[in-house]
Design an enzyme around this catalytic site. Structure first.
Site, PDB file in Angstrom:
ATOM      1  N   CYS A 115     -10.024 -21.719  12.147  1.00 41.23           N
ATOM      2  CA  CYS A 115      -8.574 -21.780  11.920  1.00 41.23           C
ATOM      3  C   CYS A 115      -7.834 -22.577  12.997  1.00 41.23           C
ATOM      4  O   CYS A 115      -6.701 -22.998  12.779  1.00 41.23           O
ATOM      5  CB  CYS A 115      -7.995 -20.374  11.819  1.00 41.23           C
ATOM      6  SG  CYS A 115      -8.645 -19.464  10.409  1.00 41.23           S
ATOM      7  N   HIS A 252      -0.263 -21.375  12.938  1.00 39.67           N
ATOM      8  CA  HIS A 252      -1.302 -21.136  11.932  1.00 39.67           C
ATOM      9  C   HIS A 252      -0.817 -20.001  11.040  1.00 39.67           C
ATOM     10  O   HIS A 252      -0.285 -19.000  11.517  1.00 39.67           O
ATOM     11  CB  HIS A 252      -2.610 -20.764  12.627  1.00 39.67           C
ATOM     12  CG  HIS A 252      -3.652 -20.257  11.690  1.00 39.67           C
ATOM     13  ND1 HIS A 252      -3.986 -20.918  10.531  1.00 39.67           N
ATOM     14  CD2 HIS A 252      -4.431 -19.138  11.729  1.00 39.67           C
ATOM     15  CE1 HIS A 252      -4.925 -20.230   9.900  1.00 39.67           C
ATOM     16  NE2 HIS A 252      -5.204 -19.154  10.605  1.00 39.67           N
ATOM     17  N   ASN A 282      -3.986 -17.895   3.948  1.00 35.20           N
ATOM     18  CA  ASN A 282      -4.607 -18.500   5.131  1.00 35.20           C
ATOM     19  C   ASN A 282      -5.539 -19.623   4.675  1.00 35.20           C
ATOM     20  O   ASN A 282      -6.581 -19.368   4.082  1.00 35.20           O
ATOM     21  CB  ASN A 282      -5.382 -17.416   5.891  1.00 35.20           C
ATOM     22  CG  ASN A 282      -6.020 -17.940   7.177  1.00 35.20           C
ATOM     23  OD1 ASN A 282      -6.100 -19.140   7.398  1.00 35.20           O
ATOM     24  ND2 ASN A 282      -6.484 -17.016   8.009  1.00 35.20           N
TER      25      ASN A 282
HETATM   26  O1  UT7 Z   1      -6.977 -16.987  10.814  1.00 34.62           O
HETATM   27  C1  UT7 Z   1      -7.422 -16.037  11.740  1.00 34.62           C
HETATM   28  C2  UT7 Z   1      -8.207 -15.042  11.031  1.00 34.62           C
HETATM   29  N1  UT7 Z   1      -7.607 -13.937  10.431  1.00 34.62           N
HETATM   30  C3  UT7 Z   1      -6.535 -13.220  10.821  1.00 34.62           C
HETATM   31  O2  UT7 Z   1      -5.713 -13.594  11.596  1.00 34.62           O
HETATM   32  C4  UT7 Z   1      -6.423 -11.861  10.217  1.00 34.62           C
HETATM   33  C5  UT7 Z   1      -6.091 -10.823  11.249  1.00 34.62           C
HETATM   34  N2  UT7 Z   1      -6.015  -9.490  10.714  1.00 34.62           N
HETATM   35  C6  UT7 Z   1      -5.099  -9.100   9.775  1.00 34.62           C
HETATM   36  O3  UT7 Z   1      -4.291  -9.892   9.337  1.00 34.62           O
HETATM   37  C7  UT7 Z   1      -5.072  -7.655   9.351  1.00 34.62           C
HETATM   38  O4  UT7 Z   1      -5.917  -6.892  10.182  1.00 34.62           O
HETATM   39  C8  UT7 Z   1      -5.477  -7.447   7.864  1.00 34.62           C
HETATM   40  C9  UT7 Z   1      -4.398  -8.018   6.962  1.00 34.62           C
HETATM   41  C10 UT7 Z   1      -6.801  -8.128   7.597  1.00 34.62           C
HETATM   42  C11 UT7 Z   1      -5.598  -5.957   7.560  1.00 34.62           C
HETATM   43  O5  UT7 Z   1      -4.413  -5.284   7.898  1.00 34.62           O
HETATM   44  P1  UT7 Z   1      -4.486  -3.912   8.735  1.00 34.62           P
HETATM   45  O6  UT7 Z   1      -3.106  -3.425   8.835  1.00 34.62           O
HETATM   46  O7  UT7 Z   1      -5.206  -4.232  10.019  1.00 34.62           O
HETATM   47  O8  UT7 Z   1      -5.331  -2.979   7.761  1.00 34.62           O
HETATM   48  P2  UT7 Z   1      -6.716  -2.250   8.021  1.00 34.62           P
HETATM   49  O9  UT7 Z   1      -7.835  -3.225   8.110  1.00 34.62           O
HETATM   50  O10 UT7 Z   1      -6.518  -1.327   9.147  1.00 34.62           O
HETATM   51  O11 UT7 Z   1      -6.894  -1.445   6.655  1.00 34.62           O
HETATM   52  C12 UT7 Z   1      -5.964  -0.451   6.285  1.00 34.62           C
HETATM   53  C13 UT7 Z   1      -6.425   0.169   4.988  1.00 34.62           C
HETATM   54  C14 UT7 Z   1      -7.903   0.562   4.927  1.00 34.62           C
HETATM   55  O12 UT7 Z   1      -7.968   1.790   4.264  1.00 34.62           O
HETATM   56  P3  UT7 Z   1      -8.196   3.159   5.093  1.00 34.62           P
HETATM   57  O13 UT7 Z   1      -9.480   2.970   5.832  1.00 34.62           O
HETATM   58  O14 UT7 Z   1      -6.999   3.239   6.004  1.00 34.62           O
HETATM   59  O15 UT7 Z   1      -8.226   4.175   4.012  1.00 34.62           O
HETATM   60  C15 UT7 Z   1      -8.524  -0.489   4.050  1.00 34.62           C
HETATM   61  O16 UT7 Z   1      -9.625  -0.017   3.316  1.00 34.62           O
HETATM   62  O17 UT7 Z   1      -6.221  -0.752   3.904  1.00 34.62           O
HETATM   63  C16 UT7 Z   1      -7.412  -0.828   3.115  1.00 34.62           C
HETATM   64  N3  UT7 Z   1      -7.497  -2.178   2.565  1.00 34.62           N
HETATM   65  C17 UT7 Z   1      -6.912  -2.536   1.411  1.00 34.62           C
HETATM   66  N4  UT7 Z   1      -6.192  -1.850   0.501  1.00 34.62           N
HETATM   67  C18 UT7 Z   1      -5.723  -2.517  -0.560  1.00 34.62           C
HETATM   68  C19 UT7 Z   1      -8.117  -3.256   3.096  1.00 34.62           C
HETATM   69  N5  UT7 Z   1      -7.934  -4.327   2.307  1.00 34.62           N
HETATM   70  C20 UT7 Z   1      -7.203  -3.898   1.241  1.00 34.62           C
HETATM   71  C21 UT7 Z   1      -6.688  -4.548   0.113  1.00 34.62           C
HETATM   72  N6  UT7 Z   1      -5.964  -3.818  -0.755  1.00 34.62           N
HETATM   73  N7  UT7 Z   1      -6.879  -5.865  -0.132  1.00 34.62           N
END
Ligand code: UT7
Length: 325
Positions: A115, A252, A282
């Protein structure tokens, strides 16, 4: 004393025709529009058609950038293409674009910093122009991440999209101060200790297949805001400038929350930040030139504006660039 500068001459971008909304995704993936918007700010993304390769996207963007600059391929002697999703393991996707543009002089190669790829490529092209080794450069970010996504993994597949952006740089003499147009500074960093937080589980010398993207989202998020704010400040400092001098931050586009937190940490109002993540998701190395193209064409970014570009990605890699449009 005059200083050779890498000056922006034109910008272009390309998005594949097929656009997929969160609603549409939620029919095949266990997710909702509300979850995606709340956590990321993403509403839609574009997905490359079958048979449409990274070089095809890059070629469209490059042609648009050359048109915008009003120059022909004869004025370009360097192509640096940032991608983590090349057409083939080799040759470099840049050489495919070179051939398609009818360019048989100069040189073309790929840069791989995921990225952060566009900022890395911009930095590399700038060195060639500043040293006089190149007169004009095409700096391209192009990706087809849809090809390396695990479409059964909802925690990653909703986050990415395909696209390409290209910037034409030309060597021009400036006065050597930060009123000059062109790239005023670039700062690059990486730390391989974080390889496991964001990677692809395949490759030519390991599994022999392309593999799928794997990410520990929380881990990436944790480092992103700190790294992006730090690198932004470092790039500004090395140009003798401060965040208050910046007209536009073009970050980004990974996550609206990361973008907003970084701006806040740097003390920059969101009205001075270009945000396109809602429309593109992204697109990895393509995201900055895609966002910049939108902002140039809608009249927000104008000649003479001071821009800060900043990105962070797998590796981890991160980088910042200050340029006067
Ligand atoms: O380009 C550089 C690379 N990438 C990034 O910059 C991404 C950086 N990270 C992020 O943007 C965030 O961490 C995410 C958007 C990927 C995730 O957001 P989060 O607030 O950190 O969520 P999380 O991973 O803590 O997940 C929260 C919950 C989980 O459920 P439980 O364990 O709390 O019950 C996941 O299973 O959300 C669930 N979950 C979803 N639910 C619905 C994960 N993906 C999904 C989804 N739809 N697509």
């Amino acid at each position: 004393m005059s200083t050779r500068r890498a000056v922006p001459a034109g910008i272009g971008s390309y998005l594949p025709a097929q656009m997929v909304t969160n609603e549409e995704l939620s029919r095949t993936v266990d997710t909702t529009h509300d979850w995606i918007v709340e956590r990321t700010g993403i509403h839609r993304r574009h997905i490359a058609a079958e048979g449409e390769a990274t070089s095809d996207l890059a070629l469209h963007a490059a042609r648009r950038a050359l048109d915008h600059a009003g120059i022909g391929i004869g004025d370009i002697d360097l192509i640096v293409l940032a991608t983590a999703t090349p057409d083939q393991t080799f040759p470099a996707t840049a050489t495919r674009v070179q051939q398609a543009l009818g360019m048989s002089h100069g040189f073309a190669f790929d840069v791989q910093a995921v990225c952060s790829g566009f900022v890395y490529a911009l930095s590399v092209a700038t060195q060639f122009i500043e040293t006089g080794k190149a007169r004009g450069a095409l700096v391209i970010g192009a990706e087809t991440f849809s090809r390396i996504l695990d479409w059964s993994d909802r925690s990653t597949c909703v986050l990415f999209g395909d696209g390409a952006g290209a910037l034409v740089l030309r060597g021009e003499d400036g006065n050597g101060n930060n009123d000059d147009r062109g790239v005023l500074s670039t700062e690059l960093r990486s730390d391989g200790a974080h390889n496991a937080a964001l990677f692809v589980d395949g490759g030519p010398s390991t599994t022999g297949i392309a593999g799928h993207l794997r990410m520990n989202g929380r881990e990436v998020f944790k480092h992103a805001v700190r790294n992006l704010a730090e690198i932004g400040e470092a790039a500004l400092e090395s140009a003798g400038l401060a965040a208050s001098d910046v007209r536009w931050i073009v970050p980004h586009q990974a996550n609206a929350r990361i973008i907003a937190s970084t701006a806040q940490k740097m003390g920059v109002d969101m009205e001075r930040v270009i945000v396109t993540v809602q429309d593109h998701a992204n697109t990895s190395a393509a995201s900055i030139p895609l966002a910049l193209d939108v902002a140039v064409r809608d009249g927000r970014v104008r000649r003479g504006d001071l821009l800060l570009l900043e990105a962070m990605g797998g590796g981890f890699t991160w980088g910042g660039a200050v340029l006067r449009w």
